[in-house]
Design an enzyme around this catalytic site. Structure first.
Site, mmCIF file in Angstrom:
data_model
loop_
_atom_site.group_PDB
_atom_site.id
_atom_site.type_symbol
_atom_site.label_atom_id
_atom_site.label_comp_id
_atom_site.label_asym_id
_atom_site.label_seq_id
_atom_site.Cartn_x
_atom_site.Cartn_y
_atom_site.Cartn_z
ATOM 1 N N ALA A 3 42.366 41.736 44.439
ATOM 2 C CA ALA A 3 43.288 40.591 44.480
ATOM 3 C C ALA A 3 42.612 39.283 44.884
ATOM 4 O O ALA A 3 42.791 38.255 44.215
ATOM 5 C CB ALA A 3 44.465 40.905 45.406
ATOM 6 N N GLN A 40 37.065 53.376 41.045
ATOM 7 C CA GLN A 40 36.540 52.239 41.797
ATOM 8 C C GLN A 40 35.791 52.681 43.047
ATOM 9 O O GLN A 40 34.830 52.020 43.463
ATOM 10 C CB GLN A 40 37.672 51.279 42.187
ATOM 11 C CG GLN A 40 38.347 50.590 41.015
ATOM 12 C CD GLN A 40 39.624 51.289 40.607
ATOM 13 O OE1 GLN A 40 39.738 52.512 40.707
ATOM 14 N NE2 GLN A 40 40.609 50.531 40.144
ATOM 15 N N ASP A 57 47.182 44.553 47.363
ATOM 16 C CA ASP A 57 47.339 43.576 46.291
ATOM 17 C C ASP A 57 48.587 42.719 46.456
ATOM 18 O O ASP A 57 48.648 41.607 45.931
ATOM 19 C CB ASP A 57 47.370 44.280 44.935
ATOM 20 C CG ASP A 57 45.976 44.716 44.498
ATOM 21 O OD1 ASP A 57 45.396 44.027 43.649
ATOM 22 O OD2 ASP A 57 45.465 45.715 45.025
ATOM 23 N N ASN A 98 49.094 48.767 46.764
ATOM 24 C CA ASN A 98 47.645 48.871 46.620
ATOM 25 C C ASN A 98 47.348 49.885 45.523
ATOM 26 O O ASN A 98 48.258 50.476 44.939
ATOM 27 C CB ASN A 98 47.008 49.291 47.956
ATOM 28 C CG ASN A 98 45.501 49.107 47.950
ATOM 29 O OD1 ASN A 98 44.998 48.044 47.576
ATOM 30 N ND2 ASN A 98 44.769 50.116 48.367
ATOM 31 N N LYS A 99 46.084 50.072 45.239
ATOM 32 C CA LYS A 99 45.672 50.956 44.148
ATOM 33 C C LYS A 99 46.367 52.310 44.244
ATOM 34 O O LYS A 99 46.532 52.870 45.326
ATOM 35 C CB LYS A 99 44.156 51.129 44.176
ATOM 36 C CG LYS A 99 43.584 51.969 43.040
ATOM 37 C CD LYS A 99 44.003 51.461 41.664
ATOM 38 C CE LYS A 99 43.611 50.006 41.425
ATOM 39 N NZ LYS A 99 44.089 49.512 40.108
#
Length: 355
Positions: free
Chosen positions: A49, A203, A244, A254-255
């Protein structure tokens, strides 16, 4: 070890470290056209972000430098078209919206100040450049401040578990959730970090493991479905993740995979810290139920990273990019202005409301 600079301005262009090529190749690419900037954001060449916000600010300046408009009306029309395209490149990361709104504010103020003057467009471009540079420098300073506050919040915790990538690659420098690790390293404090691989885009495996190893940090990679067992074993002192978008009540997007990790940490009594720049706190969003979750292509699950398909042809997929961690699972929210504790409706408003 040289400090990572995943997003910066060089020769009046947006320069990013192409994260889709990691860990195999460390390659920087220069961008200036609106289409290629949006593509880089959508395809996660630049991600995280804070980094997306910085990239958007530099990117719209770089793209408008290529404009041939020399009167304010035409220039503003082109700007607004670019603004809408970049602003909508990813819907969940609120930093993108904040950065674009700041740049738009500069455009409008500078246009009003320069109306009827010679060199108006050049003056506006100069003001846009200054703001883009400010946004980047503010992000670096904010991340380092989060590292300072994070060290205090973590206390003696030295073995951490993290998800996705909330390190230097996700920002203009230092990172969010991993900033205490880097600030600690500068002071001779050694951390050990377990990194979830973070399916489906990996990631954690491709980015977090790479950047921590590059910096000489003790890092151990695990599969996502190993985290619960690791937490139960008592090997982890604390979980640290990024965010994010955070709602006013402390729910944090978030992810994907963050929410079950938080639930497991809660179950086994492991502190769970979410690192959130104040630009990521959205006080206009009441709860996490109001956060728009980006849905991505199923190819990321079935085909990406594989030499051959690893699922039946045509199988249906469900691939949300994020999930929302309920506020009750979050031990504390670390920001660049300090650390917020429950009740978040009060503490987040006090920390973020003044911006």
């Amino acid at each position: 070890m040289d400090r990572l600079e995943p997003v910066k301005m060089e020769n009046e262009k947006l320069v990013i470290l192409d994260q889709t090529l990691l860990p195999g190749e460390e390659k920087y690419i220069a961008l200036s056209g609106v289409g290629e900037i949006c593509d880089a954001i959508k395809r996660l060449k630049v991600r995280g972000a804070p980094a997306i916000g910085v990239a958007a600010a530099i990117g719209i300046y770089a793209s408008m430098r290529e404009s041939h408009a020399r009167d304010l009306t035409a220039f503003r029309s082109e700007y607004m078209e670019a603004h809408e395209k970049i602003r909508s490149a990813r819907p969940t990361a609120v930093n993108l919206m904040h950065a674009m709104d700041r740049m738009l504010g500069v455009l409008e103020r500078s246009a009003a100040e320069n109306e009827g003057r010679d060199g108006a467009v050049e003056n506006i471009l100069s003001a846009l450049r200054d703001e883009a540079v400010n946004i980047r420098e503010e992000d670096i300073a904010a991340c380092r401040a989060m590292g300072e506050h994070g060290l205090k919040a973590l206390g003696g915790s030295r073995t951490l578990l993290t998800h996705c990538n909330a390190g230097a690659l996700a920002t203009a420098g230092y990172g969010t959730a991993l900033s205490p690790v880097y600030v600690g390293q500068e002071r001779g404090i050694d951390f050990r970090v377990y990194a979830d691989e973070t399916r489906p885009l990996l990631q954690g495996a491709r980015l977090t493991a790479w950047e921590l190893a590059r910096a000489g940090i003790d890092v151990t990679l695990i599969c996502d479905n190993m985290a619960g067992a690791l937490l139960k074993s008592g090997a982890v002192d604390a979980v640290v993740v990024g965010c994010d978008r955070m709602a006013a009540n402390g729910d944090g997007a978030n992810k994907i995979g963050t929410m079950p990790l938080a639930a497991a940490a809660h179950q086994f009594g492991v502190p769970f810290y979410m690192f959130v720049p104040t630009t990521t706190i959205d006080l206009d969003t009441k709860t996490g139920a109001d956060i728009v979750i980006e849905q991505r292509s199923g190819d990321e699950i079935t085909g990406m990273w594989y030499e051959k398909p690893m699922a039946p042809d045509g199988v249906k997929t469900y691939n949300p990019a994020f999930d929302v961690t309920p506020a009750e699972f979050i031990t504390a929210v670390v920001t660049e202005r300090g650390t917020a504790y429950p009740p978040y409706e009060k503490s987040l408003k006090e920390i973020a409301g003044a911006r």
